[in-house]
Design a protein around this motif. Sequence first.
Motif, short mmCIF file in Angstrom:
data_model
loop_
_atom_site.label_atom_id
_atom_site.label_comp_id
_atom_site.label_asym_id
_atom_site.label_seq_id
_atom_site.Cartn_x
_atom_site.Cartn_y
_atom_site.Cartn_z
N ALA A 81 0.84 -1.20 0.00
CA ALA A 81 0.00 0.00 0.00
C ALA A 81 0.87 1.25 0.00
O ALA A 81 0.54 2.26 -0.65
N GLY A 82 2.01 1.19 0.71
CA GLY A 82 2.94 2.32 0.70
C GLY A 82 3.50 2.57 -0.68
O GLY A 82 3.54 3.72 -1.17
N THR B 268 0.89 4.03 -2.82
CA THR B 268 0.69 5.44 -2.51
C THR B 268 1.72 6.31 -3.24
O THR B 268 1.39 7.37 -3.78
N GLY C 288 0.62 6.47 -6.65
CA GLY C 288 -0.57 7.31 -6.75
C GLY C 288 -0.23 8.80 -6.75
O GLY C 288 -0.81 9.58 -7.51
N ILE C 289 0.75 9.18 -5.91
CA ILE C 289 1.18 10.59 -5.89
C ILE C 289 1.81 10.95 -7.23
O ILE C 289 1.57 12.02 -7.80
N ALA D 164 -8.62 3.11 -6.02
CA ALA D 164 -7.46 3.27 -5.14
C ALA D 164 -7.91 3.66 -3.74
O ALA D 164 -7.43 3.09 -2.74
N LEU D 165 -8.83 4.61 -3.65
CA LEU D 165 -9.31 5.03 -2.33
C LEU D 165 -10.02 3.88 -1.61
O LEU D 165 -9.85 3.69 -0.40
N LEU E 87 -7.33 1.37 -0.41
CA LEU E 87 -6.56 1.86 0.73
C LEU E 87 -7.42 1.99 1.99
O LEU E 87 -6.94 1.77 3.10
N VAL F 294 7.04 7.78 3.42
CA VAL F 294 6.16 6.63 3.16
C VAL F 294 6.70 5.40 3.89
O VAL F 294 5.95 4.64 4.53
#
Lengths: 104, 285
Positions: B73-74, B77, B80-81, B106-107, B110, B182
């Motif tokens: 997930a990290g 993320t 995703g950024i 994605a939301l 997470l 992260v």
Amino acid sequence: VSDDLGRWADPSLLVLASLADGPKHGYLITQDVEASVGVRLGPGTLYAVVARLEERGLIEGLPAEGRRRPYRITAAGAQALAGEAARMRDLATLTLNRLRLVTP
Amino acid sequence: VTDPLLVRVLVACYPPTWRRRYGSEYAALLADSLPTASRSALVVNSLGGALDARLTLMGVAMRSPLTVAIWAAGLFTVAGIGFQRISEHVGGTAVRAAFVVLVVAALGGLASIVAVAVPVLLAMLRGRSAVAWRYPLIAAGAIAAWFGVLAGAKTIARGHSVHSAANVGAVVLLVVAGLAVVATVAWGATATLRDVEAPAPRGLRSTGLAVLAGGMAVATAANLVWGIAALNAHVVDQSHGGLLDTPFLPAWIVNLVLMTVATALAAGASRRQLNAGHEALPISR
């Protein structure tokens, strides 16, 4: 034991051998090993080994006596130790016999 | 000569779960050994043991499906950024649907891993493990520090062209600091879950990890569709203005690869969790 414990195999055998004649707590194990084979097990080494042997079911902790907890060898531990001892005896016999052939 | 302070310090170097099991008897062994052993040799040996215990525990934790899912997930993320950055310069209606699907998936994914952590959070709020609060506090501090780095990077880059050394240096600083943040958050989450003994309800962990992997897979597929649609529609803004501008195609491919790797890790973790028979074991076992 040797294959499973990697670099901890030798101190593990020393601890198992020490516990083979009865339960002992940490300090008694270090004293016994030093007196028997001249190896001084540091506390960090001893407890790294104790944790591994306990996790594998080769030794087990007994009820604590004050702050000291004795450990005893389990049946699986005794079997593993006997197997290692037999393997070392065979290797020692082989080595000594072959050295006799080349030694004048 | 026994030194209670030295004994306490040496025991404190071991991880908490180890101390709970062996701490008292280990302290007794140190106290027994100090009068006869070389002090420096004993300290070195004990520190080596503490390092071994920490590495062993870390190895056990890294085999836990939940730990792998957290780190996946990290990584996701981070991707995703990066996606948010490259999508800033992409317009047109053709890519909008894929963009929305990606963000929602994605939301959702997470959020599922947050749901898995709810029992732990409740246990912490009830004061079951006051010490474990230090991990989220460290993570929050790392996030706050990143905004400080951002302000510094903007100052460094101000007035410099896109490809100047100052601008590139500022970007590298931001990225490295961001990755460190992260990693710190993922480490904090892992350590918190490890130290707070609050087993998740039966099935919550399996379901949460499955939803996480599913959401990440949908988002990654949407990223693929989004990129192809953007390239086909020629709606990519190729201008080079701004602090973090990069050429579209390489940036998108790297982004897609990162999402794919994160999804594969999460899927593997989810499968292992399902195979474990919906067990709700503490992370450290």
